[in-house]
Design a protein around this motif. Structure first.
Motif, PDB file in Angstrom:
ATOM      1  N   VAL A 172      13.206  65.842  -7.971  1.00  0.00           N
ATOM      2  CA  VAL A 172      13.872  65.980  -9.260  1.00  0.00           C
ATOM      3  C   VAL A 172      12.940  65.521 -10.377  1.00  0.00           C
ATOM      4  CG1 VAL A 172      15.843  65.307 -10.673  1.00  0.00           C
ATOM      5  CG2 VAL A 172      16.129  65.588  -8.204  1.00  0.00           C
ATOM      6  N   SER A 173      12.773  66.346 -11.379  1.00  0.00           N
ATOM      7  CA  SER A 173      12.020  65.967 -12.569  1.00  0.00           C
ATOM      8  C   SER A 173      12.995  65.611 -13.678  1.00  0.00           C
ATOM      9  CB  SER A 173      11.119  67.116 -13.042  1.00  0.00           C
ATOM     10  OG  SER A 173      10.113  67.407 -12.098  1.00  0.00           O
ATOM     11  N   ILE A 174      12.780  64.450 -14.291  1.00  0.00           N
ATOM     12  CA  ILE A 174      13.566  64.027 -15.444  1.00  0.00           C
ATOM     13  C   ILE A 174      12.630  63.996 -16.648  1.00  0.00           C
ATOM     14  CG2 ILE A 174      15.012  62.238 -16.467  1.00  0.00           C
ATOM     15  CD1 ILE A 174      16.241  63.416 -13.986  1.00  0.00           C
ATOM     16  N   ILE A 175      13.061  64.613 -17.741  1.00  0.00           N
ATOM     17  CA  ILE A 175      12.225  64.715 -18.937  1.00  0.00           C
ATOM     18  C   ILE A 175      12.914  64.011 -20.103  1.00  0.00           C
ATOM     19  CG2 ILE A 175      11.175  66.294 -20.612  1.00  0.00           C
ATOM     20  CD1 ILE A 175      11.308  68.438 -18.318  1.00  0.00           C
ATOM     21  N   THR A 176      12.159  63.149 -20.786  1.00  0.00           N
ATOM     22  CA  THR A 176      12.632  62.537 -22.026  1.00  0.00           C
ATOM     23  C   THR A 176      11.681  62.921 -23.148  1.00  0.00           C
ATOM     24  OG1 THR A 176      13.675  60.624 -20.966  1.00  0.00           O
ATOM     25  CG2 THR A 176      13.020  60.362 -23.264  1.00  0.00           C
ATOM     26  N   VAL A 177      12.234  63.447 -24.243  1.00  0.00           N
ATOM     27  CA  VAL A 177      11.423  63.701 -25.433  1.00  0.00           C
ATOM     28  C   VAL A 177      11.793  62.665 -26.473  1.00  0.00           C
ATOM     29  CG1 VAL A 177      11.256  66.150 -24.891  1.00  0.00           C
ATOM     30  CG2 VAL A 177      13.040  65.378 -26.434  1.00  0.00           C
ATOM     31  N   VAL A 178      10.799  62.213 -27.225  1.00  0.00           N
ATOM     32  CA  VAL A 178      11.025  61.075 -28.111  1.00  0.00           C
ATOM     33  C   VAL A 178      10.102  61.128 -29.318  1.00  0.00           C
ATOM     34  CG1 VAL A 178       9.411  59.662 -26.740  1.00  0.00           C
ATOM     35  CG2 VAL A 178      11.099  58.531 -28.212  1.00  0.00           C
ATOM     36  N   TYR A 179      10.614  60.612 -30.422  1.00  0.00           N
ATOM     37  CA  TYR A 179       9.784  60.418 -31.616  1.00  0.00           C
ATOM     38  C   TYR A 179      10.354  59.236 -32.390  1.00  0.00           C
ATOM     39  CZ  TYR A 179       7.374  61.101 -36.041  1.00  0.00           C
ATOM     40  OH  TYR A 179       6.610  60.906 -37.154  1.00  0.00           O
ATOM     41  N   ASN A 180       9.553  58.204 -32.526  1.00  0.00           N
ATOM     42  CA  ASN A 180       9.932  57.002 -33.295  1.00  0.00           C
ATOM     43  C   ASN A 180      11.319  56.473 -32.901  1.00  0.00           C
ATOM     44  OD1 ASN A 180       7.502  57.040 -34.630  1.00  0.00           O
ATOM     45  ND2 ASN A 180       8.325  57.771 -36.573  1.00  0.00           N
ATOM     46  N   ALA A 181      11.434  56.086 -31.640  1.00  0.00           N
ATOM     47  CA  ALA A 181      12.714  55.571 -31.134  1.00  0.00           C
ATOM     48  C   ALA A 181      12.508  54.213 -30.463  1.00  0.00           C
ATOM     49  CB  ALA A 181      13.335  56.558 -30.164  1.00  0.00           C
ATOM     50  N   ARG A 210      13.665  52.015 -24.599  1.00  0.00           N
ATOM     51  CA  ARG A 210      13.639  51.155 -23.414  1.00  0.00           C
ATOM     52  C   ARG A 210      14.915  51.326 -22.579  1.00  0.00           C
ATOM     53  NH1 ARG A 210      10.241  47.198 -22.248  1.00  0.00           N
ATOM     54  NH2 ARG A 210       9.545  46.939 -24.407  1.00  0.00           N
ATOM     55  N   ASP A 211      16.065  51.388 -23.250  1.00  0.00           N
ATOM     56  CA  ASP A 211      17.329  51.598 -22.528  1.00  0.00           C
ATOM     57  C   ASP A 211      17.292  52.906 -21.744  1.00  0.00           C
ATOM     58  OD1 ASP A 211      18.475  49.252 -23.435  1.00  0.00           O
ATOM     59  OD2 ASP A 211      19.581  50.215 -25.074  1.00  0.00           O
ATOM     60  N   CYS A 212      16.775  53.945 -22.386  1.00  0.00           N
ATOM     61  CA  CYS A 212      16.685  55.255 -21.753  1.00  0.00           C
ATOM     62  C   CYS A 212      15.783  55.195 -20.522  1.00  0.00           C
ATOM     63  CB  CYS A 212      16.158  56.279 -22.747  1.00  0.00           C
ATOM     64  SG  CYS A 212      15.896  57.918 -22.044  1.00  0.00           S
ATOM     65  N   ILE A 213      14.587  54.654 -20.690  1.00  0.00           N
ATOM     66  CA  ILE A 213      13.624  54.579 -19.585  1.00  0.00           C
ATOM     67  C   ILE A 213      14.189  53.779 -18.424  1.00  0.00           C
ATOM     68  CG2 ILE A 213      11.386  53.639 -18.883  1.00  0.00           C
ATOM     69  CD1 ILE A 213      10.359  54.337 -21.702  1.00  0.00           C
ATOM     70  N   GLU A 214      14.770  52.624 -18.720  1.00  0.00           N
ATOM     71  CA  GLU A 214      15.320  51.771 -17.661  1.00  0.00           C
ATOM     72  C   GLU A 214      16.409  52.501 -16.888  1.00  0.00           C
ATOM     73  OE1 GLU A 214      14.380  48.830 -16.663  1.00  0.00           O
ATOM     74  OE2 GLU A 214      13.011  48.175 -18.252  1.00  0.00           O
ATOM     75  N   SER A 215      17.225  53.286 -17.582  1.00  0.00           N
ATOM     76  CA  SER A 215      18.309  53.991 -16.896  1.00  0.00           C
ATOM     77  C   SER A 215      17.778  55.057 -15.946  1.00  0.00           C
ATOM     78  CB  SER A 215      19.273  54.618 -17.910  1.00  0.00           C
ATOM     79  OG  SER A 215      18.782  55.828 -18.452  1.00  0.00           O
ATOM     80  N   THR A 259       7.104  52.881 -30.243  1.00  0.00           N
ATOM     81  CA  THR A 259       7.625  53.680 -29.135  1.00  0.00           C
ATOM     82  C   THR A 259       6.599  53.886 -28.031  1.00  0.00           C
ATOM     83  OG1 THR A 259       9.214  54.852 -30.533  1.00  0.00           O
ATOM     84  CG2 THR A 259       8.556  55.930 -28.487  1.00  0.00           C
ATOM     85  N   LEU A 260       5.421  54.344 -28.397  1.00  0.00           N
ATOM     86  CA  LEU A 260       4.394  54.670 -27.400  1.00  0.00           C
ATOM     87  C   LEU A 260       3.937  53.418 -26.646  1.00  0.00           C
ATOM     88  CD1 LEU A 260       2.953  57.101 -26.251  1.00  0.00           C
ATOM     89  CD2 LEU A 260       1.132  56.767 -27.955  1.00  0.00           C
ATOM     90  N   LYS A 261       3.856  52.302 -27.339  1.00  0.00           N
ATOM     91  CA  LYS A 261       3.477  51.048 -26.697  1.00  0.00           C
ATOM     92  C   LYS A 261       4.497  50.666 -25.630  1.00  0.00           C
ATOM     93  CE  LYS A 261       2.367  46.200 -27.693  1.00  0.00           C
ATOM     94  NZ  LYS A 261       2.249  45.165 -28.767  1.00  0.00           N
ATOM     95  N   ILE A 262       5.777  50.844 -25.951  1.00  0.00           N
ATOM     96  CA  ILE A 262       6.847  50.544 -24.989  1.00  0.00           C
ATOM     97  C   ILE A 262       6.747  51.481 -23.785  1.00  0.00           C
ATOM     98  CG2 ILE A 262       9.346  50.574 -24.613  1.00  0.00           C
ATOM     99  CD1 ILE A 262       9.621  49.792 -27.617  1.00  0.00           C
ATOM    100  N   ILE A 263       6.548  52.765 -24.049  1.00  0.00           N
ATOM    101  CA  ILE A 263       6.434  53.745 -22.962  1.00  0.00           C
ATOM    102  C   ILE A 263       5.280  53.387 -22.034  1.00  0.00           C
ATOM    103  CG2 ILE A 263       5.894  56.159 -22.421  1.00  0.00           C
ATOM    104  CD1 ILE A 263       7.254  56.855 -25.142  1.00  0.00           C
ATOM    105  N   ARG A 264       4.136  53.081 -22.591  1.00  0.00           N
ATOM    106  CA  ARG A 264       2.942  52.808 -21.786  1.00  0.00           C
ATOM    107  C   ARG A 264       3.018  51.486 -21.043  1.00  0.00           C
ATOM    108  NH1 ARG A 264      -1.367  55.462 -26.101  1.00  0.00           N
ATOM    109  NH2 ARG A 264      -1.312  57.562 -25.189  1.00  0.00           N
ATOM    110  N   SER A 265       3.928  50.614 -21.462  1.00  0.00           N
ATOM    111  CA  SER A 265       4.092  49.333 -20.771  1.00  0.00           C
ATOM    112  C   SER A 265       4.659  49.523 -19.363  1.00  0.00           C
ATOM    113  CB  SER A 265       4.997  48.394 -21.568  1.00  0.00           C
ATOM    114  OG  SER A 265       6.351  48.818 -21.528  1.00  0.00           O
ATOM    115  N   TYR A 266       5.222  50.698 -19.085  1.00  0.00           N
ATOM    116  CA  TYR A 266       5.773  50.971 -17.751  1.00  0.00           C
ATOM    117  C   TYR A 266       4.729  51.515 -16.783  1.00  0.00           C
ATOM    118  CZ  TYR A 266      10.406  50.034 -19.591  1.00  0.00           C
ATOM    119  OH  TYR A 266      11.505  49.419 -20.144  1.00  0.00           O
ATOM    120  N   GLY A 267       3.533  51.769 -17.287  1.00  0.00           N
ATOM    121  CA  GLY A 267       2.433  52.180 -16.422  1.00  0.00           C
ATOM    122  C   GLY A 267       2.753  53.383 -15.557  1.00  0.00           C
TER     123      GLY A 267
END
Length: 249
Positions: free
Chosen positions: A3-12, A17-22, A44-52
């Motif tokens: 299953v592929s899950i896709i999230t699109v984001v801009y300045n959120a 973080r809530d979205c990614i964790e879920s 936003t991008l810093k938070i995303i990249r923190s999940y490696g």
């Protein structure tokens, strides 16, 4: 089934973080998570990249809007089944993906959908509206029905065969895609009668009368581009169904 899950984001930065964790907390093992960032200028991008490496693919570049970003994600997806969840939304529980896969396998269907809660942007336990989809029957789109797009999962082969999001449809691009896949080409969907998604309140197409009228015009266009003929009342029933979301509450 992958299953592929896709999230699109801009300045959120306040919601991503809530979205990614879920997504990462889903108990289904074979999940490919893809995040498409539109070139955010906040944290936003810093938070995303923190999940490696927990996030399989991350791209960050300017786009032509949310549906262009979704198309980029669809092009990257390698899963058999694809779901899209926006940066302001989150899965309501950890078994969403596993239940979707189980339903698709059991029914031998082409995809699945469920129900959705609109919640307060700050207090996620505070429900503002309830979108109870009900089981799909052939012809329901003609009666103003549609499933909540954030709950909508569809096999990749359907995107490959029948196309992705049209960028000329404005806020109705998700409606047009589901109309095309389900009503026109008759994708068979499984219904999961559970609240799958919590969506923070504030949809663009419904936040003013002018936007609602514009959305109605785009909804009408969705039928036209697919060479489909709605009933004279179809596109007025669609927003009226939203009234029931408040009644159901």
């Amino acid at each position: 089934m992958k299953v592929s899950i896709i999230t699109v984001v801009y300045n959120a930065e306040s919601t991503i973080r809530d979205c990614i964790e879920s997504v990462l907390n889903q108990d289904y093992q074979s999940v490919e998570y893809i995040v498409v960032d539109g070139g955010s200028t906040d944290k936003t991008l810093k938070i995303i990249r923190s999940y490696g490496s927990k996030i399989a693919r991350v791209i960050s570049e300017p786009d032509q809007g949310i549906y262009d970003a979704m198309n980029k994600g669809l092009a990257l997806a390698s899963g058999d089944l694809i779901g899209l969840i926006n940066a302001d939304d989150l899965y309501a529980y950890s078994g969403v993906v596993s239940e979707v896969v189980a339903a698709v396998r059991h029914d031998n269907s082409d995809g699945a959908y469920g129900d959705l809660h609109y919640v307060d942007s700050r207090v996620l336990s505070q429900v503002k509206r309830k979108w109870i989809s009900g089981k799909f029957k052939k012809g329901l789109f003609s009666w103003g029905w549609m499933p909540p797009h954030p709950t909508f999962f569809l096999k990749k082969e359907w995107y490959q065969k029948h196309g992705t999001f049209r960028l000329d449809m404005g806020s109705a691009a998700d409606y047009e895609l589901m109309l095309r896949m389900v009503h026109k080409y008759q994708a068979q969907l499984s219904y999961i009668p559970k609240i799958m998604i919590k969506m923070r309140i504030g949809g663009v197409s419904n936040n003013s009368l002018a936007n609602r009228l514009k959305a109605n015009k785009n909804d009408r266009k969705a039928w036209k581009v697919n060479q489909l003929q709605p009933y004279f009342f179809t596109l007025w029933l669609k927003p009226l169904r939203k009234v029931m979301q408040f009644v159901n509450k």
